[in-house]
Enzyme design. Structure first.
Site, PDB file in Angstrom:
ATOM      1  N   ARG A  50       0.873  -1.185   0.000  1.00 41.32           N
ATOM      2  CA  ARG A  50       0.000   0.000   0.000  1.00 41.32           C
ATOM      3  C   ARG A  50       0.899   1.220   0.000  1.00 41.32           C
ATOM      4  NH1 ARG A  50      -5.095   1.035   3.897  1.00 41.32           N
ATOM      5  NH2 ARG A  50      -5.908  -0.337   2.261  1.00 41.32           N
ATOM      6  N   HIS A  94      -7.689   0.635  -6.063  1.00 38.00           N
ATOM      7  CA  HIS A  94      -7.798  -0.252  -4.883  1.00 38.00           C
ATOM      8  C   HIS A  94      -8.446  -1.567  -5.343  1.00 38.00           C
ATOM      9  CE1 HIS A  94      -7.850  -1.540  -0.864  1.00 38.00           C
ATOM     10  NE2 HIS A  94      -8.781  -0.772  -0.333  1.00 38.00           N
ATOM     11  N   GLN A 104     -10.102  -4.288  -2.985  1.00 38.24           N
ATOM     12  CA  GLN A 104     -11.412  -3.926  -2.447  1.00 38.24           C
ATOM     13  C   GLN A 104     -12.521  -4.211  -3.452  1.00 38.24           C
ATOM     14  OE1 GLN A 104     -12.183  -2.567   0.811  1.00 38.24           O
ATOM     15  NE2 GLN A 104     -14.135  -3.333   0.036  1.00 38.24           N
ATOM     16  N   ASP A 133     -17.711   6.294  -0.694  1.00 34.97           N
ATOM     17  CA  ASP A 133     -16.401   6.202  -0.044  1.00 34.97           C
ATOM     18  C   ASP A 133     -16.167   7.535   0.656  1.00 34.97           C
ATOM     19  OD1 ASP A 133     -13.798   5.479   0.671  1.00 34.97           O
ATOM     20  OD2 ASP A 133     -12.945   5.926  -1.306  1.00 34.97           O
ATOM     21  N   CYS A 158     -16.359   0.729   1.374  1.00 37.06           N
ATOM     22  CA  CYS A 158     -15.104   0.022   1.646  1.00 37.06           C
ATOM     23  C   CYS A 158     -14.640   0.200   3.081  1.00 37.06           C
ATOM     24  CB  CYS A 158     -14.024   0.484   0.668  1.00 37.06           C
ATOM     25  SG  CYS A 158     -13.641   2.244   0.780  1.00 37.06           S
ATOM     26  N   ARG A 198     -12.772  -9.326   1.949  1.00 38.93           N
ATOM     27  CA  ARG A 198     -11.401  -8.949   1.611  1.00 38.93           C
ATOM     28  C   ARG A 198     -10.476 -10.156   1.773  1.00 38.93           C
ATOM     29  NH1 ARG A 198      -9.683  -3.694   2.067  1.00 38.93           N
ATOM     30  NH2 ARG A 198      -7.746  -4.570   1.261  1.00 38.93           N
TER      31      ARG A 198
HETATM   32  N1  NVA Z   1     -10.421   6.342  -1.006  1.00 37.09           N
HETATM   33  C1  NVA Z   1     -10.006   5.848   0.293  1.00 37.09           C
HETATM   34  C2  NVA Z   1     -10.157   4.365   0.388  1.00 37.09           C
HETATM   35  C3  NVA Z   1      -9.900   3.812   1.757  1.00 37.09           C
HETATM   36  C4  NVA Z   1      -9.963   2.310   1.833  1.00 37.09           C
HETATM   37  C5  NVA Z   1      -8.582   6.269   0.568  1.00 37.09           C
HETATM   38  O1  NVA Z   1      -7.741   6.153  -0.340  1.00 37.09           O
HETATM   39  O2  NVA Z   1      -8.302   6.697   1.678  1.00 37.09           O
END
Ligand code: NVA
Length: 335
Positions: free
Chosen positions: A109, A136, A139, A232, A272, A300
């Site tokens: 990440r 992502h 997810q 989100d 998510c 997940r």
């Molecule tokens: N768009 C959010 C997703 C978190 C799982 C972020 O990047 O923080």
């Protein structure tokens, strides 16, 4: 134990469209099998190690990869992103080659998608995107599994995402949803629409797979008759101090009961997480009967176990388990 040297190209999951429609379906089939039979796949038996690295905050991703790698018979090697300081203390190609000699796969990440691509270019083992600024994909696989679990076949399904249309989740819904043959609608304010190049890429995929892509400013239009609605956070990780007034821009885009009334009567709600109640979603929707967010969080683990198994098998790095559908014509690397 150790696989023979192989000339098969190493497969990665860097973006959602790294999987073809049949490959995505094979991963989702395996994910569903693993939901009810968690120890069926042993692709990391040894145990073999998977490096799991976080340069941004995490809860679900760390928990689900750690538990999932253990369930595959492997060892989750947590690498502290602050200590490793990848790209600062050492170059990404150097880190990739060191970790690739110790592990069966690398889960990362981080911020820049290009950095992830560099890791993949040098690692010699599968690299999995555990969230970047751009995508992502883990997810989205969990979300697609959740829709199937709740009796919603993906091809032809109408899926609405409302909120920040310029973020990683929107991009992954576009590419992953279009790969699945869904009708993907994005409802987002002006200034927060997905990049035109990304929309075009999703449209090409959707056209090939029987779906479509729509981007609109009108949340009710995005949600009209939808089989599933997702949102989100309005402020993604790394955007906390970008100076944009997101609260004003997104105020009309909260998913609440009034907005959900425009959707199909049986529409599912996805998020998510982490969720900010009273911002992008109301308390009553998040905790209400349409919400499948806890299944989505659980999935997940299943989806990521399936994708790790898929990448290792299709890279020729473990023996085929027989759990995955054979490669089909048109799949990447298929003969
Ligand atoms: N768009 C959010 C997703 C978190 C799982 C972020 O990047 O923080």
């Amino acid at each position: 134990m150790t696989a023979q040297p192989s000339t098969t190209p190493v497969r990665h999951l860097l973006a959602d469209d790294d999987l073809t429609q049949t490959e995505q379906a094979a991963v989702l089939d395996l994910a569903e099998r693993l939901r009810t039979d968690p120890y069926a796949a042993r692709s990391l038996a040894g145990p073999r190690s998977v490096a799991v690295i976080f340069d941004k905050p995490t809860l679900r991703t760390q928990a689900s990869f750690s538990a999932g790698i253990a369930e595959l018979g492997g060892f989750p090697m947590m690498v502290d992103g602050r200590l490793a300081a990848i790209g600062k203390r050492e170059t990404i190609p150097d880190v990739a080659r060191v970790l690739g000699r110790q592990t069966a796969a690398i889960v990362w990440r981080t911020f820049a998608q290009d950095d992830l691509a560099t890791m993949a270019a040098y690692a010699g083992v599968p690299v999995v995107n555990a969230l970047t600024d751009a995508y992502h994909p883990c997810q989205i696989l969990a979300d697609l599994q959740t829709l199937r679990q709740h009796g919603r076949p993906l091809p032809g399904l109408t899926f609405a995402y409302v909120g920040d249309g310029a973020n990683n989740m929107a991009a992954s819904y576009l590419l992953g949803g279009a790969t699945a043959g869904m009708h993907v609608r994005i409802g987002a304010p002006e200034g927060f629409h997905p990049e035109p190049g990304l929309v075009a890429r999703a449209q090409t995929l959707a056209a090939a797979n029987g779906g479509s892509v729509t981007v609109t400013d009108a949340p009710a239009e995005a949600v009209a008759g939808a089989d599933a609605v997702a949102t989100d956070t309005w402020v993604s990780m790394g955007q906390e101090d970008d100076g944009l007034d997101r609260e004003t821009a997104f105020a009309a885009y909260q998913v609440d009961d009034a907005l959900l009334r425009h959707a199909d009567g049986d529409a599912l709600f996805l998020h998510c997480l982490p969720a900010y109640r009273g911002k992008e979603v109301s308390e009553e929707v998040l905790e209400g009967p349409r919400s499948v967010v806890w299944d989505e969080a659980e999935n997940r683990r299943h989806a990521q176990k399936a994708v790790l198994t898929f990448l290792l098998e299709r890279s020729g790095l473990v023996e085929p388990s027989g759990l995955l559908a054979p490669a089909a014509a048109g799949d990447r690397g298929a003969a």
